[in-house]
Every structure is written in C-alpha cells, then in structure tokens.
Scaffold this active site. Structure first.
Site, PDB file in Angstrom:
ATOM      1  CB  SER A 142      -1.012  -0.005   1.360  1.00 32.03           C
ATOM      2  OG  SER A 142      -1.288   1.235   1.392  1.00 32.03           O
ATOM      3  CE1 TYR A 155      -3.640  -2.982   5.097  1.00 30.20           C
ATOM      4  CE2 TYR A 155      -3.113  -0.533   4.809  1.00 30.20           C
ATOM      5  CZ  TYR A 155      -3.666  -1.575   4.253  1.00 30.20           C
ATOM      6  OH  TYR A 155      -3.768  -1.889   2.814  1.00 30.20           O
TER       7      TYR A 155
END
Length: 248
Positions: A142, A155
């Site tokens: 990401s 995350y």
C-alpha cells in the site's frame, strides 16, 4: 490475448476486491486459478463459477494462511490438480482503523500482522520450492508503506514490511530466475478500505485524479508484472495510486 496461457496461479484473498478482479483477469488471459480465502463462501463460489464459465479451471480453499499446516496442505492440493504453480499472488490482508494510539487493540494488532505479513511469508516459504525459472511472486502492499496513515498505524507497518520482504526475496530469488515484485495500492474502492477511503477527504487531500480506482483498473498492474513484458522487473513496486507522489 492469452498472455497467461498454460499458466497456473495461486492467489490469496481473491473472494472480493482486488484479488477477485485479478483472479478473473488472469483467467481471462488463459490461466488456471487457485484461490485461498478466509471467509465469504458465497463470494468465493461466485468467482469460481465466473472463472469456470471462461473455460478455465478454478479451485478454492477456505482457511488461514497463518496456519502453516494449512499452507502445506493447500499447496500440495494445487500441485496435485494443476501439476505446477507459475505465479503466486499474496493479496490477503486486513485493517482495523483506530484514530489514536490508545484505541489500538492488542488482538487487532496481532491479527493485522498475522494476516498481512506473517501468513504471506509462511505461504511463500511453502510455495517457493515449486517455483521455477520464469515464475514470479507478486505481493500486495500500500501507499501507506511510504507515506503512513494516521488511522492505520499497525496496517501501515505491515505494508512497509511487505516492501522490504519483496526486495529481499527478489535478491534471493534472482539466481533462480524467479521474479518478485509488488503493487502498492493507493485509494481503491474495495470493502477493505471503505472506512479510510480518500473519497471522504477534502478535495485538497485527494490524489491527482481525485477519485478512488476500481479494482479492475488495478488488476492490470498485476497482469503486467506476471507477463513477459515485465521480464526485467524484480524487486520493484508499482504505484497505481491516482497521482500521489511518494518517495521510495
């Protein structure tokens, strides 16, 4: 166009979102597809049917990639049915947004690391001996690995770990002729990111294209990395993020 004719693919988290779009596109390009999913039986059965309607083989496995025994058993079943694995796509992931450090929950932190990076490494360890020259591994990471995210501390940390894992495995795999790359997601309209979508931000905070991508758009980055066109790419991260400029 048959870019993946006679190829076999193992992909995690393909019952919905990015994984589903990638699985369907790869089947459309001629690949047989094995899918690992954690939950969502109806969604998994639905994509299986869609792929089989294209005339390709599709097998689905429900389980937890953080379970080493499950990884071993599933890999053996894929080899038994497809006789090989040409492409491994590590796409499974979870996130639990928290607005402050104090709100982070211990169980959620453990689950985030287990699902996003520990399970990825375990499955790759099991599959890797079956990969041959010309095979490839593609990991989903990401943009938060590079620029962080105020609501996704744990995350983002796992996504950064995936970038490092990708680059390190690429070095180890290079003498074997196996390519290892990643795709770093920007704003994407998928269930995982509904709570933290950039579409909810003020216009000044949105990416240059001012919208979240659809999963079908992102799937083509995975297809590029899996195909012969990317034969000189390993240890790299593609950034289909709508125009966000980041370092790294």
């Amino acid at each position: 166009m048959g870019k993946l004719d006679h190829k076999s693919v193992l992909i995690t988290g393909a019952d919905s979102g990015i994984g589903r779009a990638v699985a369907f596109l790869f089947a459309l390009e001629g690949a047989d597809v094995a899918i690992i999913y954690h939950s969502g039986n109806q969604d998994a059965e639905s994509i299986q049917k869609d792929i089989e309607n294209l005339g390709r083989k599709c097998i689905i496995f429900q389980g937890d990639i953080n379970d080493y025994e499950f990884c071993e058993e599933t890999t053996q079943k894929v080899i038994s049915q497809f006789k090989k694995i040409d492409i491994l796509i590590n796409n499974a992931g979870v996130q639990f947004p928290a607005e402050s450090m104090e709100e982070l929950k211990e169980n959620n932190i453990g689950q985030t690391f287990d699902s996003n990076i520990v399970g990825m490494i375990l499955l790759t360890k099991v599959v890797f001996p079956y990969l041959k020259e010309g095979s490839c591994v593609i990991n989903t990471t990401s943009v938060s690995a590079y620029q962080g995210h105020p609501e996704l501390l744990d995350y983002s940390a796992t996504r950064g770990a995936i970038v490092s894992f990708t680059r390190s495995l690429a070095l180890q795999a290079k003498p074997k002729g196996i390519r290892v790359n990643a795709v770093a997601l920007g704003p994407v309209a998928i269930p995982l990111t509904q709570e933290t979508s950039d579409d909810k931000k003020e216009d000044s905070a949105k990416p240059a294209l001012e919208r979240s991508a659809g999963p079908e758009e992102i799937a083509f980055s995975f297809l590029f990395l899996a195909g012969n066109e990317a034969s000189q790419m390993t240890g790299q991260v593609l950034l289909p993020n709508g125009g966000l400029i980041i370092n790294g």
